[in-house]
Motif scaffolding. Structure first.
Motif, PDB file in Angstrom:
ATOM      1  N   THR A 128       0.779  -1.159   0.007  1.00  0.00           N
ATOM      2  CA  THR A 128      -0.069   0.025   0.157  1.00  0.00           C
ATOM      3  C   THR A 128       0.705   1.363   0.036  1.00  0.00           C
ATOM      4  O   THR A 128       0.191   2.257  -0.127  1.00  0.00           O
ATOM      5  CB  THR A 128      -0.685   0.085   1.264  1.00  0.00           C
ATOM      6  OG1 THR A 128      -0.051  -0.154   2.353  1.00  0.00           O
ATOM      7  CG2 THR A 128      -1.961  -1.184   1.079  1.00  0.00           C
ATOM      8  N   SER A 129       2.208   1.108   0.167  1.00  0.00           N
ATOM      9  CA  SER A 129       2.878   2.364   0.505  1.00  0.00           C
ATOM     10  C   SER A 129       3.056   3.191  -0.919  1.00  0.00           C
ATOM     11  O   SER A 129       3.459   4.381  -0.990  1.00  0.00           O
ATOM     12  CB  SER A 129       4.334   1.964   0.813  1.00  0.00           C
ATOM     13  OG  SER A 129       5.013   1.219  -0.072  1.00  0.00           O
ATOM     14  N   VAL A 130       2.673   2.387  -2.092  1.00  0.00           N
ATOM     15  CA  VAL A 130       2.914   2.877  -3.369  1.00  0.00           C
ATOM     16  C   VAL A 130       1.534   3.415  -4.040  1.00  0.00           C
ATOM     17  O   VAL A 130       1.396   3.943  -5.223  1.00  0.00           O
ATOM     18  CB  VAL A 130       3.682   2.146  -4.482  1.00  0.00           C
ATOM     19  CG1 VAL A 130       5.047   1.914  -4.008  1.00  0.00           C
ATOM     20  CG2 VAL A 130       2.964   0.816  -4.568  1.00  0.00           C
ATOM     21  N   ILE A 131       0.609   2.986  -3.182  1.00  0.00           N
ATOM     22  CA  ILE A 131      -1.023   3.506  -3.566  1.00  0.00           C
ATOM     23  C   ILE A 131      -1.046   5.042  -3.461  1.00  0.00           C
ATOM     24  O   ILE A 131      -0.762   5.583  -2.562  1.00  0.00           O
ATOM     25  CB  ILE A 131      -2.106   2.460  -2.932  1.00  0.00           C
ATOM     26  CG1 ILE A 131      -1.533   1.033  -3.445  1.00  0.00           C
ATOM     27  CG2 ILE A 131      -3.329   3.013  -3.467  1.00  0.00           C
ATOM     28  CD1 ILE A 131      -2.684   0.199  -2.762  1.00  0.00           C
ATOM     29  N   THR A 132      -1.702   5.540  -4.534  1.00  0.00           N
ATOM     30  CA  THR A 132      -1.737   6.950  -4.471  1.00  0.00           C
ATOM     31  C   THR A 132      -2.970   7.594  -3.373  1.00  0.00           C
ATOM     32  O   THR A 132      -3.988   6.464  -3.018  1.00  0.00           O
ATOM     33  CB  THR A 132      -2.170   7.769  -5.667  1.00  0.00           C
ATOM     34  OG1 THR A 132      -3.564   6.863  -6.277  1.00  0.00           O
ATOM     35  CG2 THR A 132      -1.071   7.500  -6.737  1.00  0.00           C
ATOM     36  N   MET A 133      -3.055   8.628  -2.966  1.00  0.00           N
ATOM     37  CA  MET A 133      -4.178   8.914  -2.025  1.00  0.00           C
ATOM     38  C   MET A 133      -5.553   9.133  -2.660  1.00  0.00           C
ATOM     39  O   MET A 133      -5.790   9.424  -3.633  1.00  0.00           O
ATOM     40  CB  MET A 133      -3.897  10.302  -1.656  1.00  0.00           C
ATOM     41  CG  MET A 133      -4.705  11.066  -0.403  1.00  0.00           C
ATOM     42  SD  MET A 133      -4.129  10.091   1.018  1.00  0.00           S
ATOM     43  CE  MET A 133      -5.074  11.066   2.246  1.00  0.00           C
ATOM     44  N   VAL A 134      -6.388   8.121  -1.994  1.00  0.00           N
ATOM     45  CA  VAL A 134      -7.871   8.022  -2.317  1.00  0.00           C
ATOM     46  C   VAL A 134      -8.875   8.373  -1.302  1.00  0.00           C
ATOM     47  O   VAL A 134      -8.639   7.980  -0.142  1.00  0.00           O
ATOM     48  CB  VAL A 134      -8.049   6.506  -2.931  1.00  0.00           C
ATOM     49  CG1 VAL A 134      -9.450   6.362  -3.458  1.00  0.00           C
ATOM     50  CG2 VAL A 134      -7.169   6.270  -3.915  1.00  0.00           C
ATOM     51  N   LYS A 135      -9.624   9.218  -1.459  1.00  0.00           N
ATOM     52  CA  LYS A 135     -10.730   9.333  -0.494  1.00  0.00           C
ATOM     53  C   LYS A 135     -11.942   8.909  -0.578  1.00  0.00           C
ATOM     54  O   LYS A 135     -12.848   9.049   0.198  1.00  0.00           O
ATOM     55  CB  LYS A 135     -10.854  11.000  -0.504  1.00  0.00           C
ATOM     56  CG  LYS A 135      -9.521  11.756  -0.136  1.00  0.00           C
ATOM     57  CD  LYS A 135      -9.540  13.264  -0.032  1.00  0.00           C
ATOM     58  CE  LYS A 135      -8.348  13.905   0.347  1.00  0.00           C
ATOM     59  NZ  LYS A 135      -8.353  15.369   0.568  1.00  0.00           N
ATOM     60  N   LYS A 136     -12.485   8.021  -1.844  1.00  0.00           N
ATOM     61  CA  LYS A 136     -13.638   7.686  -2.125  1.00  0.00           C
ATOM     62  C   LYS A 136     -13.743   6.429  -2.822  1.00  0.00           C
ATOM     63  O   LYS A 136     -12.677   6.483  -3.758  1.00  0.00           O
ATOM     64  CB  LYS A 136     -14.615   8.762  -2.509  1.00  0.00           C
ATOM     65  CG  LYS A 136     -16.250   8.251  -2.972  1.00  0.00           C
ATOM     66  CD  LYS A 136     -16.730   9.425  -3.298  1.00  0.00           C
ATOM     67  CE  LYS A 136     -18.353   8.775  -3.530  1.00  0.00           C
ATOM     68  NZ  LYS A 136     -19.219  10.071  -4.014  1.00  0.00           N
TER      69      LYS A 136
END
Length: 690
Positions: free
Chosen positions: A554-562
């Motif tokens: 998960t360290s490379v996953i971009t910021m997701v809010k929804k």
């Protein structure tokens, strides 16, 4: 310092000259430890402070009869409050040799004058002496010091005063007079023989903090009756709790009452209302409610009359089932708190019988298995082990310790592979074994020739101590932040830095013998992982692996809010990976539930089933990683009932064919579902009754 609670009156006799440096290592935590506990336990406790070894002499005996120099009454007897805590924190440093016998006499005189006309019913008076006992004591005008101690002890006994001595010396220097130290130790020992007194020796600031106890809980019997050895042989016994877990109790507080209302209780009352599922506005009365118990996907109602009829109510009593070798009962079998069995006080026959049985069991290395029901209408039967406790003092009768044993349902066997099953190249060699032995020996708390560190009798609970310190801080500053952990508590919860520095060679040797290597598990890039998930057409091992890999990376996953419609699995994993706030996990779980439910509800003959199954598998893996089995189990039950009610049998078939089941205890220990229960609840197609 040592103080108690519940209408106890004390004087703290502290040798400032001898103990100030020792106590400063605690940053005054020991000085105020007991005062803080007093403020918590009882607001009517009275405490006084007498210092000896100070430059100033101030006490009533000096004015009336003379003598008693360098003894200062720092604080008269008063109710414990915040001012008293601050006064103790600002103790002066002494410059003269302190005579602890003079200080004891001054404190005892003040206690007698204060409570001379008070009834002795519930009043408990106690003297606590904190000293290093390294300074000489003056002899009396007539007779020997032993005669003086006898006179003091008689007065203590006559007025119901108890004495507790805490001898804090730390590491002794070479210029200490051993003759004076041995003489003082003998004098303190005489008190324990002639009156109610106890002496505790401590070597470190941590053990001093633990020796300053503040609570002696009055024992209450949990059972009084017969220990049935056979139908024709019984022994009258009393059973007490030997140990009990102590945790702070917090009460709900409401600030809705106006600050000007002096009679406001700030009490919080909770009223529960049960409403109908069909009509949420309708409150279900008590007469129309019944308890229900989950049995798979069903809820089985059981009335109170049926529950009373099915309850198992054993008869009160303690019966002997048999004896066994002590080696057959492992220490890790013990459960819950320890109880103590004693013979009925005043019953000579019972005392002799308990002593004979205990000594015989001790000689033969046997323990007894008991069946215990402490009170009437007790719902459970306790099986426990009785261990003999042979007393070393003639004045203390023999007794038994009792520990609860587990039933078969309580035992969980954790199987670990043996080194002998590994290849020879993986097994430790002699050099590695020697390095591991040296590391364990270095960390041994009871080395040969030295006192054991962190003794349970003098080691405070760091959780309670930290809570009480913060409680005191909040009483003065309501909006104060949580302070960092004190150094004194770190000595209990963290390794000793000096010990690690002194044995650095042993640690380095252990690191050199055991080389650490990174797990060669391959990791997919973000693009490969996302494309791999999209290309998967079936729910199975590949989908599970994709969900696990994506959560682990998960360290490379971009910021997701929804959670979106295009890549709901990747969005869910990204939201679960956010660690800025625990709210993200709850938000991700809530949105994933809504997404799966929408996919199932709006599906038309399998067009969205595959996507919903993919999301469900990812949701299950996420709940396992976050240790939230109840979230998934309740949701799966809800989806299953919804599909049955709306004739979505195809989705139920997909759940069964892909073996999507509840999360059992074997996967997450917090789950309430067993392995058999999870497998038996494999979702299958069932006809819908019309």
């Amino acid at each position: 310092m040592f103080f108690l609670y519940r209408r106890h009156w004390f004087y703290c006799l502290m040798s400032v000259h001898q103990c100030t440096i020792f106590c400063q290592k605690l940053k005054n935590s020991a000085s105020c430890y007991c005062r803080r506990r007093h403020l918590i336990y009882n607001k009517k406790d009275l405490v006084g402070i007498v210092l000896f070894g100070t430059k100033v002499t101030k006490n009533e005996l000096t004015k009336k009869v003379g003598g008693y120099k360098y003894v200062l009454v720092s604080q008269d007897i008063k109710v414990v409050d915040g001012d008293l805590v601050e006064a103790v924190r600002e103790l002066p440093r002494g410059t003269f040799a302190g005579d602890f016998l003079d200080a004891i006499v001054v404190g005892m005189d003040m206690l007698i004058k204060k409570f001379l006309l008070t009834k002795r019913g519930k009043i408990k008076k106690r003297l606590c002496l904190i000293t290093s006992a390294l300074c000489p004591t003056k002899g009396p005008y007539k007779g020997a010091k032993e005669d003086e101690i006898g006179t003091i002890a008689e007065q203590m006994t006559a007025h119901g005063i108890r004495l507790e001595c805490i001898v804090a010396r730390g590491r002794l220097s070479g210029n200490m007079n051993m003759r004076i130290m041995e003489e003082n130790d003998l004098l303190l020992k005489l008190f324990s023989k002639k009156t109610i007194a106890k002496t505790v020796y401590v070597e470190s600031p941590t053990s001093l903090l633990g020796a300053l106890r503040t609570r002696n809980v009055a024992p209450v019997t949990i059972f009084r009756g017969d220990l049935e050895l056979s139908p024709k042989m019984e022994i009258k016994v009393w059973v007490y709790k030997k140990s009990a877990e102590e945790l702070p109790v917090l009460k709900l507080y409401s600030d809705e009452a106006p600050p000007t209302d002096k009679f406001a209780t700030h009490e919080v009352r909770v009223n529960l209302q049960y409403k109908s599922v069909e009509d949420p506005t309708k409150v279900v009365p008590l007469t129309q409610r019944i308890q229900g118990y989950s049995y798979g996907p069903q809820v089985v109602p059981i009335s109170s009359a049926e529950w009373e009829a099915v309850k198992f109510e054993p008869e009160k009593g303690v019966k002997l089932l048999g004896f066994t070798d002590a080696s057959n009962i492992m220490r890790h079998y013990y459960k819950k708190d320890v109880n103590i069995f004693i013979a009925e006080p005043g019953n000579t026959k019972a005392i002799l019988a308990v002593s004979a049985l205990a000594r015989a069991m001790k000689e033969m290395n046997k323990v007894a298995i008991l069946r215990c029901v402490w009170r009437r209408k007790q719902r459970n039967v306790i099986i426990g082990i009785l261990t003999p406790n042979v007393s070393e003092k003639d004045s203390v009768p023999d007794s038994f310790y009792f520990n609860v044993l587990p039933y078969a349902e309580d035992v969980q066997e954790f199987q670990f592979p043996s080194f002998s099953n590994l290849p020879l190249s993986w097994q430790p060699n002699e050099e590695q074994q020697e390095a591991a032995d040296d590391l364990v020996q270095m960390l041994y708390l009871a080395p040969f020739g030295r006192e054991e560190s962190l003794l349970p009798d003098v080691t405070p609970n760091p959780v309670l101590e930290r809570f009480y310190r913060y409680l005191e801080l909040k009483s003065k500053k309501p909006y104060a932040a949580v302070p960092p952990v004190d150094k004194t508590l770190k000595t209990i919860t963290e390794p000793d830095p000096k010990l690690l520095a002194q044995n650095k060679s042993i640690i380095d040797e252990f690191k050199r013998r055991f080389e650490l290597k990174q797990n060669p598990k391959l990791k997919k890039s973000t693009r490969d992982r996302q494309s791999g998930v999209k290309e998967e057409a079936n729910i199975g091992e590949s989908s599970d692996a994709g969900a696990i890999n994506s959560v682990e990376n998960t360290s490379v996953i971009t910021m997701v809010k929804k959670i979106g419609d295009s890549t709901p699995i990747q969005d869910f994993e990204a939201m679960m990976s956010h660690r800025e706030s625990p709210e993200w996990v709850g938000k991700a779980i809530k949105e994933m539930k809504n997404k799966i439910f929408d996919l199932v509800q709006n599906s038309n003959e399998r067009d969205n089933h595959l996507k919903a199954l993919d999301c469900l598998v990812a949701f299950r893996k996420g709940c396992i990683l976050e240790q939230k089995p109840t979230e998934f189990n309740n949701f799966l039950l809800h989806i299953y009932k919804f599909c049955k009610y709306h004739n979505l049998n195809s989705f139920c078939e997909s759940l069964a064919s892909n073996e999507i089941m509840l999360i059992p205890k074997t996967e997450v220990t917090d789950s309430e579902v067993t392995e058999d229960g999870a497998r038996n609840f494999m979702v299958k197609k069932e006809p819908i009754l019309e």
